[in-house]
Design a protein around this motif. Structure first.
Motif, mmCIF file in Angstrom:
data_model
loop_
_atom_site.group_PDB
_atom_site.id
_atom_site.type_symbol
_atom_site.label_atom_id
_atom_site.label_comp_id
_atom_site.label_asym_id
_atom_site.label_seq_id
_atom_site.Cartn_x
_atom_site.Cartn_y
_atom_site.Cartn_z
ATOM 1 N N LEU A 103 -8.739 2.508 11.646
ATOM 2 C CA LEU A 103 -7.277 3.158 10.929
ATOM 3 C C LEU A 103 -6.422 1.749 11.795
ATOM 4 C CD1 LEU A 103 -6.667 7.104 10.480
ATOM 5 C CD2 LEU A 103 -7.684 5.075 8.716
ATOM 6 N N ALA A 104 -6.708 2.016 12.930
ATOM 7 C CA ALA A 104 -5.958 0.343 13.508
ATOM 8 C C ALA A 104 -5.820 -0.629 12.581
ATOM 9 C CB ALA A 104 -5.769 0.431 15.076
ATOM 10 N N ARG A 105 -7.161 -1.092 12.187
ATOM 11 C CA ARG A 105 -7.224 -2.668 11.870
ATOM 12 C C ARG A 105 -6.428 -2.292 10.325
ATOM 13 N NH1 ARG A 105 -13.752 -1.161 11.510
ATOM 14 N NH2 ARG A 105 -13.706 -0.479 14.319
ATOM 15 N N GLY A 106 -6.070 -1.231 9.887
ATOM 16 C CA GLY A 106 -4.804 -1.641 8.162
ATOM 17 C C GLY A 106 -5.688 -0.743 7.154
ATOM 18 N N PRO A 107 -5.167 -0.966 5.854
ATOM 19 C CA PRO A 107 -5.381 -0.483 4.933
ATOM 20 C C PRO A 107 -6.397 -0.965 4.343
ATOM 21 C CG PRO A 107 -3.547 -1.028 4.258
ATOM 22 C CD PRO A 107 -3.654 -1.698 6.171
ATOM 23 N N ALA A 108 -6.914 -1.751 4.526
ATOM 24 C CA ALA A 108 -7.837 -2.383 3.934
ATOM 25 C C ALA A 108 -7.835 -1.670 2.302
ATOM 26 C CB ALA A 108 -9.437 -2.137 4.101
ATOM 27 N N ARG A 109 -8.744 -1.414 1.511
ATOM 28 C CA ARG A 109 -8.628 -1.026 -0.065
ATOM 29 C C ARG A 109 -8.736 -0.047 -0.321
ATOM 30 N NH1 ARG A 109 -10.632 -5.294 -3.536
ATOM 31 N NH2 ARG A 109 -11.780 -6.853 -2.480
ATOM 32 N N ARG A 110 -8.317 0.985 1.034
ATOM 33 C CA ARG A 110 -7.987 2.242 1.165
ATOM 34 C C ARG A 110 -6.908 2.602 0.523
ATOM 35 N NH1 ARG A 110 -9.852 1.330 6.262
ATOM 36 N NH2 ARG A 110 -7.495 1.558 6.573
ATOM 37 N N PRO A 111 -7.256 3.333 -1.124
ATOM 38 C CA PRO A 111 -6.101 3.745 -1.569
ATOM 39 C C PRO A 111 -4.849 4.778 -1.062
ATOM 40 C CG PRO A 111 -8.441 4.029 -2.730
ATOM 41 C CD PRO A 111 -8.300 3.972 -1.481
ATOM 42 N N ALA A 112 -5.315 5.379 0.021
ATOM 43 C CA ALA A 112 -4.248 6.190 0.592
ATOM 44 C C ALA A 112 -3.226 5.963 1.473
ATOM 45 C CB ALA A 112 -4.803 7.973 0.727
ATOM 46 N N SER A 113 -4.128 4.784 2.212
ATOM 47 C CA SER A 113 -3.709 4.070 3.089
ATOM 48 C C SER A 113 -2.633 3.118 3.018
ATOM 49 C CB SER A 113 -4.737 3.329 3.586
ATOM 50 O OG SER A 113 -5.437 4.836 4.737
ATOM 51 N N LEU A 114 -3.021 2.061 0.260
ATOM 52 C CA LEU A 114 -2.445 1.188 0.598
ATOM 53 C C LEU A 114 -1.017 2.020 0.188
ATOM 54 C CD1 LEU A 114 -5.436 -0.642 -1.248
ATOM 55 C CD2 LEU A 114 -3.575 -1.306 0.490
ATOM 56 N N ARG A 115 -1.163 3.580 -0.405
ATOM 57 C CA ARG A 115 0.408 3.954 -0.677
ATOM 58 C C ARG A 115 0.901 4.221 0.413
ATOM 59 N NH1 ARG A 115 -3.598 7.044 -4.032
ATOM 60 N NH2 ARG A 115 -4.185 8.298 -2.145
ATOM 61 N N LEU A 116 0.087 4.768 1.574
ATOM 62 C CA LEU A 116 1.186 5.018 2.617
ATOM 63 C C LEU A 116 2.115 2.742 2.877
ATOM 64 C CD1 LEU A 116 0.898 6.484 5.905
ATOM 65 C CD2 LEU A 116 1.553 4.242 6.180
ATOM 66 N N ALA A 117 1.010 2.264 3.090
ATOM 67 C CA ALA A 117 2.093 0.857 2.884
ATOM 68 C C ALA A 117 2.756 0.495 1.872
ATOM 69 C CB ALA A 117 1.043 -0.559 3.178
ATOM 70 N N ASP A 118 2.539 0.758 0.707
ATOM 71 C CA ASP A 118 3.731 0.818 -0.097
ATOM 72 C C ASP A 118 4.888 1.574 -0.436
ATOM 73 O OD1 ASP A 118 4.073 -0.820 -2.550
ATOM 74 O OD2 ASP A 118 4.458 0.780 -3.127
ATOM 75 N N ALA A 119 4.911 2.411 0.382
ATOM 76 C CA ALA A 119 5.755 4.102 0.431
ATOM 77 C C ALA A 119 6.923 2.777 1.230
ATOM 78 C CB ALA A 119 5.767 5.156 0.630
ATOM 79 N N VAL A 120 6.459 2.652 2.698
ATOM 80 C CA VAL A 120 7.128 2.258 3.725
ATOM 81 C C VAL A 120 8.004 1.310 3.421
ATOM 82 C CG1 VAL A 120 7.036 1.454 5.935
ATOM 83 C CG2 VAL A 120 5.657 4.127 5.425
ATOM 84 N N TYR A 121 7.104 0.386 3.318
ATOM 85 C CA TYR A 121 7.308 -1.016 2.623
ATOM 86 C C TYR A 121 8.692 -0.617 1.611
ATOM 87 C CZ TYR A 121 7.733 -5.262 1.096
ATOM 88 O OH TYR A 121 8.282 -7.268 0.507
ATOM 89 N N GLY A 122 8.424 0.030 0.305
ATOM 90 C CA GLY A 122 9.847 -0.099 -0.249
ATOM 91 C C GLY A 122 10.505 0.360 0.067
ATOM 92 N N ALA A 123 10.711 1.858 0.367
ATOM 93 C CA ALA A 123 11.578 2.739 1.182
ATOM 94 C C ALA A 123 12.341 1.687 1.920
ATOM 95 C CB ALA A 123 11.440 3.669 2.594
ATOM 96 N N LEU A 124 11.652 0.457 3.115
ATOM 97 C CA LEU A 124 12.585 -0.288 3.731
ATOM 98 C C LEU A 124 13.187 -1.236 3.058
ATOM 99 C CD1 LEU A 124 10.279 -1.017 6.872
ATOM 100 C CD2 LEU A 124 12.108 0.376 6.947
ATOM 101 N N VAL A 125 12.605 -1.812 2.018
ATOM 102 C CA VAL A 125 13.187 -3.094 0.920
ATOM 103 C C VAL A 125 14.555 -2.081 0.464
ATOM 104 C CG1 VAL A 125 12.847 -4.299 -0.900
ATOM 105 C CG2 VAL A 125 11.351 -4.161 1.240
ATOM 106 N N THR A 126 14.290 -1.115 -0.183
ATOM 107 C CA THR A 126 15.085 -0.958 -1.328
ATOM 108 C C THR A 126 15.816 0.017 -0.661
ATOM 109 O OG1 THR A 126 13.005 0.878 -2.208
ATOM 110 C CG2 THR A 126 15.368 1.580 -2.427
#
Length: 207
Positions: A103-126
């Motif tokens: 998991l430490a390698r990153g989300p690759a194409r995994r949907p839940a992992s990408l949703r997590l990355a999107d949520a963290v990034y989006g919250a910080l930018v917002t």
């Protein structure tokens, strides 16, 4: 009603059993042959659901990440949200330590992992973080959380007072750590998390 001779398979059941194998014996122990045996089916049956072993491992990782609570992101003030999310992320990792290096390698194409990355990034930018900083904060948090979940700091010290007293006087109490490993490891994580977020808050004030 006649029952099928072969147990019915589903993606969820395959992932459940595959996760149990990895939790018990590590990623290297997972093979389609062993997985099929544990499921009571022939190995080719798995290919109706997953084309490769790599897809199964991806599904294991994504099922673990899917259990991480993201509700605080975008709802709570970013410092509190980041800390609450980090604790939830670590909890998921610690429940499946053998999967952490994957998991430490990153989300690759995994949907839940990408949703997590999107949520963290989006919250910080917002919240007002520049995109570049938001990206680096996400990476920093993943490094910190994954590192804390890879193993116990306290259990790395043996219960042998003479070893430390003889050659390592500054570590004379290190033999006590293993007996308090949960407290030591959890409090160390909290100390690091507080220090990390406090530093980010000061940086945010300078923006």
């Amino acid at each position: 009603m006649v029952r099928p001779r072969t147990p019915l398979l589903s993606r969820d059941r395959i992932v459940e059993v595959a996760t149990a194998i990895v939790d018990a014996d590590g990623l290297d122990a997972l093979s389609t042959r062993r997985l099929a045996r544990e499921l009571g089916v022939q190995a080719p049956s798995l290919y109706n659901h997953f084309a490769t072993k790599e897809q199964i491992v991806d599904a294991i990782g994504d099922s673990i990440v899917a259990g991480v609570d993201l509700s605080m992101l975008g709802r709570d003030p970013w410092p509190e949200a980041l800390k609450a999310w980090a604790r939830a992320y670590r909890s998921a990792f610690r429940a499946h330590p053998n999967v952490v290096p994957f998991l430490a390698r990153g989300p690759a194409r995994r949907p839940a992992s990408l949703r997590l990355a999107d949520a963290v990034y989006g919250a910080l930018v917002t919240a007002g973080w520049p995109p570049g900083d938001a990206t680096r904060i996400g990476a920093t948090m993943r490094f910190f959380v994954a590192g804390s979940a890879l193993g116990s700091f306290a259990l790395g010290f043996v219960d042998d007072p003479d070893l430390y007293a003889r050659d390592y006087p500054h570590l004379r109490d290190a033999h006590r750590l293993a007996g308090q490993h949960a407290h030591v490891d959890d409090s160390a994580f909290e100390l690091g998390l507080e220090a990390l977020v406090d530093g980010l808050e000061r940086r945010f004030e300078r923006l």
